[in-house]
Design a protein around this motif. Structure first.
Motif, PDB file in Angstrom:
ATOM      1  N   UNK A 158       0.807  -1.215   0.000  1.00  0.00           N
ATOM      2  CA  UNK A 158       0.000   0.000   0.000  1.00  0.00           C
ATOM      3  C   UNK A 158       0.842   1.268   0.000  1.00  0.00           C
ATOM      4  N   UNK A 159       2.128   1.121   0.298  1.00  0.00           N
ATOM      5  CA  UNK A 159       3.017   2.283   0.381  1.00  0.00           C
ATOM      6  C   UNK A 159       4.357   1.916  -0.280  1.00  0.00           C
ATOM      7  N   UNK A 160       5.207   2.899  -0.576  1.00  0.00           N
ATOM      8  CA  UNK A 160       6.521   2.585  -1.144  1.00  0.00           C
ATOM      9  C   UNK A 160       7.353   1.743  -0.165  1.00  0.00           C
ATOM     10  N   UNK A 161       7.973   0.677  -0.671  1.00  0.00           N
ATOM     11  CA  UNK A 161       8.762  -0.200   0.185  1.00  0.00           C
ATOM     12  C   UNK A 161      10.127  -0.457  -0.435  1.00  0.00           C
ATOM     13  N   UNK A 162      11.013  -1.017   0.368  1.00  0.00           N
ATOM     14  CA  UNK A 162      12.308  -1.470  -0.117  1.00  0.00           C
ATOM     15  C   UNK A 162      12.641  -2.793   0.546  1.00  0.00           C
ATOM     16  N   UNK A 163      13.491  -3.578  -0.094  1.00  0.00           N
ATOM     17  CA  UNK A 163      13.874  -4.892   0.413  1.00  0.00           C
ATOM     18  C   UNK A 163      15.236  -4.797   1.094  1.00  0.00           C
ATOM     19  N   UNK A 164      15.305  -5.285   2.339  1.00  0.00           N
ATOM     20  CA  UNK A 164      16.537  -5.225   3.118  1.00  0.00           C
ATOM     21  C   UNK A 164      16.914  -6.624   3.617  1.00  0.00           C
ATOM     22  N   UNK A 165      18.121  -7.089   3.343  1.00  0.00           N
ATOM     23  CA  UNK A 165      18.564  -8.362   3.912  1.00  0.00           C
ATOM     24  C   UNK A 165      19.053  -8.144   5.341  1.00  0.00           C
ATOM     25  N   UNK A 166      18.980  -9.163   6.164  1.00  0.00           N
ATOM     26  CA  UNK A 166      19.573  -9.054   7.492  1.00  0.00           C
ATOM     27  C   UNK A 166      21.087  -9.168   7.356  1.00  0.00           C
ATOM     28  N   UNK A 167      21.791  -8.374   8.153  1.00  0.00           N
ATOM     29  CA  UNK A 167      23.251  -8.381   8.108  1.00  0.00           C
ATOM     30  C   UNK A 167      23.839  -8.603   9.487  1.00  0.00           C
ATOM     31  N   UNK A 168      25.135  -8.512   9.570  1.00  0.00           N
ATOM     32  CA  UNK A 168      25.813  -8.703  10.850  1.00  0.00           C
ATOM     33  C   UNK A 168      25.586  -7.489  11.747  1.00  0.00           C
ATOM     34  N   UNK A 169      25.594  -7.750  13.064  1.00  0.00           N
ATOM     35  CA  UNK A 169      25.425  -6.664  14.038  1.00  0.00           C
ATOM     36  C   UNK A 169      26.481  -6.782  15.127  1.00  0.00           C
TER      37      UNK A 169
ATOM     38  N   UNK B 295      17.208 -13.663   7.159  1.00  0.00           N
ATOM     39  CA  UNK B 295      16.129 -13.524   6.190  1.00  0.00           C
ATOM     40  C   UNK B 295      16.182 -12.209   5.451  1.00  0.00           C
ATOM     41  N   UNK B 296      15.084 -11.916   4.770  1.00  0.00           N
ATOM     42  CA  UNK B 296      14.950 -10.687   4.000  1.00  0.00           C
ATOM     43  C   UNK B 296      13.660  -9.993   4.405  1.00  0.00           C
ATOM     44  N   UNK B 297      13.715  -8.681   4.584  1.00  0.00           N
ATOM     45  CA  UNK B 297      12.549  -7.911   4.991  1.00  0.00           C
ATOM     46  C   UNK B 297      12.165  -6.898   3.916  1.00  0.00           C
ATOM     47  N   UNK B 298      10.883  -6.787   3.659  1.00  0.00           N
ATOM     48  CA  UNK B 298      10.354  -5.719   2.811  1.00  0.00           C
ATOM     49  C   UNK B 298       9.696  -4.721   3.746  1.00  0.00           C
ATOM     50  N   UNK B 299      10.183  -3.485   3.761  1.00  0.00           N
ATOM     51  CA  UNK B 299       9.752  -2.511   4.768  1.00  0.00           C
ATOM     52  C   UNK B 299       9.405  -1.176   4.109  1.00  0.00           C
ATOM     53  N   UNK B 300       8.584  -0.352   4.767  1.00  0.00           N
ATOM     54  CA  UNK B 300       8.261   0.975   4.232  1.00  0.00           C
ATOM     55  C   UNK B 300       9.522   1.823   4.079  1.00  0.00           C
TER      56      UNK B 300
ATOM     57  N   UNK C  29       5.457   3.784   8.946  1.00  0.00           N
ATOM     58  CA  UNK C  29       5.679   2.715   9.922  1.00  0.00           C
ATOM     59  C   UNK C  29       6.931   1.895   9.687  1.00  0.00           C
ATOM     60  N   UNK C  30       7.959   2.487   9.125  1.00  0.00           N
ATOM     61  CA  UNK C  30       9.200   1.754   8.831  1.00  0.00           C
ATOM     62  C   UNK C  30       9.765   1.066  10.074  1.00  0.00           C
ATOM     63  N   UNK C  31       9.938   1.832  11.154  1.00  0.00           N
ATOM     64  CA  UNK C  31      10.513   1.260  12.382  1.00  0.00           C
ATOM     65  C   UNK C  31       9.638   0.142  12.928  1.00  0.00           C
ATOM     66  N   UNK C  32       8.340   0.338  12.936  1.00  0.00           N
ATOM     67  CA  UNK C  32       7.416  -0.660  13.478  1.00  0.00           C
ATOM     68  C   UNK C  32       7.469  -1.953  12.673  1.00  0.00           C
ATOM     69  N   UNK C  33       7.495  -1.844  11.359  1.00  0.00           N
ATOM     70  CA  UNK C  33       7.517  -3.032  10.507  1.00  0.00           C
ATOM     71  C   UNK C  33       8.833  -3.796  10.685  1.00  0.00           C
TER      72      UNK C  33
END
Length: 256
Positions: free
Chosen positions: A29-40, A221-226, A232-236
């Motif tokens: 419903x809104x613009x999103x981008x795909x982010x892979x999980x990385x090292x922390x 994994x991979x996340x698609x987020x706002x 709601x980027x942080x919440x997602x």
């Protein structure tokens, strides 16, 4: 997963059981981008963690139990699978922390068999120093009966163990979000893992994100987020992170 211990191998197959769940190719419903999980970096002792965009998520999973009186080595044991979590900005500013748990019950036999093991059907998170009215997260999971022998677990697949009952709800900064599984891969059950391979996340009934579990590595994994924080980027990202690390209570070992 969730996937506490969460999750390993196999091919993905569509799920007909999730008739009312968004399809895997759902338009957001809104613009999103795909982010892979990385090292922390910056994790505490025994914590596992990953980075996603400008955020970091750390978790520690463990199980506690209180055994009742046993007769000739047999008895009943109540267990709790606990996940302590920390959600931070990339500069290590803590955004949220707390713990989540699934309660279970296990009957132990004289010969080391575990029978009638069940989780409570609810994965529930509590936030530290944040208003309960504005921050809450719960995931409904099926109640399984399982038998464990020598570290290997056999899952009963008959009703009422229905994966189409799985659903998650979160309130973050006073805004409500929902999540349902995207697909099931029942081949994973042969390796004693839940078959869920990801979740679609919605707000007000409209898809705003998703998380897809790595088929080969637990808690990756991979996340698609706002794209925008206003959407709601942080919440997602937080919701997807919790779903990613939610313990797989049916696995013989946990990753976090």
């Amino acid at each position: 997963m969730m996937k506490i211990s969460l999750i390993a191998l196999a091919l993905m197959a569509p799920v007909s059981a999730f008739a009312d769940a968004p399809a895997a190719d759902t338009a957001f419903a809104i613009p999103t981008e795909v982010l892979p999980t990385g090292k922390a970096t910056g994790g505490k002792f025994l914590e596992g963690g990953f980075s996603v965009g400008a955020y970091k998520f750390f978790a520690l999973n463990y199980t506690t139990g209180d055994a009742s009186i046993k007769v000739f080595g047999a008895g009943k044991q109540k267990t709790r699978n606990v996940t302590k979590f920390r959600f931070l900005k990339s500069d290590d500013t803590v955004i949220a922390s707390g713990k989540c748990l699934i309660r279970g019950e296990e009957n132990s036999s004289v010969f080391g068999f575990s029978v009638d093991q069940k989780n409570s059907g609810l994965y529930k998170c509590e936030f530290t120093d944040l208003a309960a009215a504005d921050y809450a997260l719960e995931v409904v999971v099926p109640q399984f009966a399982a038998t464990s022998v020598g570290g290997f677990m056999s899952i009963e697949k008959d009703e009422p163990h229905r994966w189409d009952l799985v659903k998650a709800h979160m309130r973050y900064k006073g805004v409500d979000y929902d999540a349902v599984p995207t697909e099931l891969d029942h081949k994973r059950e042969a390796f004693h893992h839940q078959p869920i391979v990801g979740y679609i996340i919605s707000r007000e009934g409209k898809p705003v994100g998703r998380v897809d579990f790595d088929a080969n590595w637990p808690n990756k994994g991979t996340m698609t987020v706002p794209v925008a924080e206003a959407d709601g980027r942080e919440a997602v990202i937080f919701f997807a992170s919790e779903l990613l690390v939610m313990p797989d209570v049916y696995a013989s070992s946990q990753a976090f």
